[in-house]
Scaffold this motif. Structure first.
Motif, PDB file in Angstrom:
ATOM      1  N   MET A  20      37.065 -52.421 -57.147  1.00 19.25           N
ATOM      2  CA  MET A  20      36.159 -51.807 -55.982  1.00 19.25           C
ATOM      3  C   MET A  20      36.683 -52.024 -54.620  1.00 19.25           C
ATOM      4  O   MET A  20      36.517 -52.886 -53.948  1.00 19.25           O
ATOM      5  CB  MET A  20      34.717 -52.320 -56.398  1.00 19.25           C
ATOM      6  N   ARG A  21      37.944 -51.246 -54.338  1.00 25.30           N
ATOM      7  CA  ARG A  21      38.341 -51.424 -52.925  1.00 25.30           C
ATOM      8  C   ARG A  21      37.938 -50.194 -51.909  1.00 25.30           C
ATOM      9  O   ARG A  21      38.167 -50.369 -50.862  1.00 25.30           O
ATOM     10  CB  ARG A  21      39.895 -51.307 -53.259  1.00 25.30           C
ATOM     11  N   GLY A  22      37.531 -49.287 -52.522  1.00 30.56           N
ATOM     12  CA  GLY A  22      36.978 -48.366 -51.410  1.00 30.56           C
ATOM     13  C   GLY A  22      35.439 -48.437 -51.084  1.00 30.56           C
ATOM     14  O   GLY A  22      34.860 -49.306 -51.589  1.00 30.56           O
ATOM     15  N   ALA A  23      35.236 -47.402 -50.122  1.00 28.05           N
ATOM     16  CA  ALA A  23      33.544 -47.404 -49.750  1.00 28.05           C
ATOM     17  C   ALA A  23      32.833 -47.242 -50.854  1.00 28.05           C
ATOM     18  O   ALA A  23      32.832 -45.952 -51.289  1.00 28.05           O
ATOM     19  CB  ALA A  23      33.349 -46.669 -48.553  1.00 28.05           C
ATOM     20  N   ALA A  24      31.866 -48.127 -51.302  1.00 23.13           N
ATOM     21  CA  ALA A  24      31.149 -47.754 -52.293  1.00 23.13           C
ATOM     22  C   ALA A  24      29.748 -46.618 -52.051  1.00 23.13           C
ATOM     23  O   ALA A  24      29.419 -45.934 -53.018  1.00 23.13           O
ATOM     24  CB  ALA A  24      30.331 -48.954 -53.124  1.00 23.13           C
ATOM     25  N   THR A  25      29.416 -46.507 -50.673  1.00 20.95           N
ATOM     26  CA  THR A  25      28.430 -45.628 -50.260  1.00 20.95           C
ATOM     27  C   THR A  25      28.842 -44.905 -49.104  1.00 20.95           C
ATOM     28  O   THR A  25      29.791 -45.565 -48.417  1.00 20.95           O
ATOM     29  CB  THR A  25      27.089 -46.412 -50.223  1.00 20.95           C
TER      30      THR A  25
END
Length: 304
Positions: A20-25
């Motif tokens: 989970m390395r990107g923006a989740a929201t």
């Protein structure tokens, strides 16, 4: 990578390969106001959630939509574009417009009544001239690709879940895989009569999934997705699916939004799973809008 088999998906998926390395929201969102007092008969041909005998009240729909924008504004800045009376499904912009990597993506809609929405120069111009986004225009492609109606994305991991139906074919799924710059896309058939994946599946900030098992042609598909998320899955029964409990979205890491009818359909154990995962539940009355065959998630176009 692009896979179509549940076993191949599970063999590929891991937190090590897809952290989970990107923006989740999203950083913002935009809506389009309801502007029509009629339902789109073309859309009703393959949307079982529409009932043409239920005449919408445009004033009440507009009031509910404005309240939705106000409530969502607690989590992210929200922009609302005016609706077009010639586009009765225009209040569901996420099927037509989406964003990723500084790009505005314009989808290829199945029905002509919805293709009108893709031609809106104000929305295209806002992203091009105000935000400086590049435009990836899929709207004239030789396929069907109804963006984040057909494609549910785990933004943090760069993984897409694409349900194939009359609203998205395999060529459209591959076009969206490239346009969104996804690292992995799992494409699968929806059950007969289902039109959009985001009615039967939601990925909430990369931590929890909501699944309606009867919405998938192959039961191994929702089982594989639930397993990939370590069992952090809310399984919906058919009545909960019809109440749009799968049409949910997280616009902030600590809150899930769904319609009031959807929230009321959840069981206590399902609510507790959300709470344990760090989510509060936000609910908005949208029964007037739901007459058009979509719910809260369908109203929200995310800006990444």
């Amino acid at each position: 990578m692009f896979v179509t088999d549940p076993a191949a998906f599970l063999a590929e998926f891991s937190d090590e390969r897809y952290p989970m390395r990107g923006a989740a929201t999203a950083r913002s969102a935009f809506l389009v106001s309801p502007a029509s007092g009629v339902l789109a008969e073309e859309s009703a041909r393959d949307n079982r959630y529409m009932d043409l005998s239920r005449t919408p009240d445009p004033v009440r729909a507009l009031r509910q939509h404005a309240e939705l924008a106000r409530r969502l504004g607690a989590d992210v800045p929200v922009l609302t574009f005016p609706g077009d009376p010639d586009c009765p499904d225009g209040m569901f912009p996420n099927n037509v417009f989406a964003t990723a990597r500084g790009n505005l993506i314009v989808g290829r809609m199945r029905h002509p009544v919805r293709r009108r929405e893709a031609a809106r120069s104000d929305i295209r111009g806002f992203f091009r001239d105000v935000l400086g986004y590049r435009e990836l225009d899929l709207s004239s492609g030789d396929y069907v690709a109804e963006l984040t109606g057909a494609l549910v994305i785990d933004r943090a991991r760069g993984i897409g879940y694409c349900g194939l139906s009359e609203r998205c074919d395999m060529a459209g799924a591959r076009a969206m895989h490239e346009a969104f710059g996804l690292r992995l896309t799992f494409a699968f058939e929806l059950a007969a009569g289902e039109y959009h994946t985001n009615v039967v599946l939601a990925v909430l900030a990369g931590r929890v999934v909501i699944l309606a098992g009867d919405g998938f042609a192959d039961p191994a598909v929702p089982d594989a997705i639930a397993r990939a998320y370590g069992g952090q899955a809310i399984r919906l029964d058919p009545a909960q699916k019809r109440a749009f409990a799968g049409n949910a979205i997280a616009l902030a890491p600590d809150r899930v939004w769904m319609s009031a009818a959807a929230a009321a359909a959840l069981e206590p154990a399902q609510r507790r799973l959300l709470e344990r995962a760090g989510f509060s539940l936000g609910a908005v009355d949208l029964d007037e809008i739901e007459k058009a065959g979509g719910s809260l998630r369908c109203c929200v176009a995310e800006i990444f």
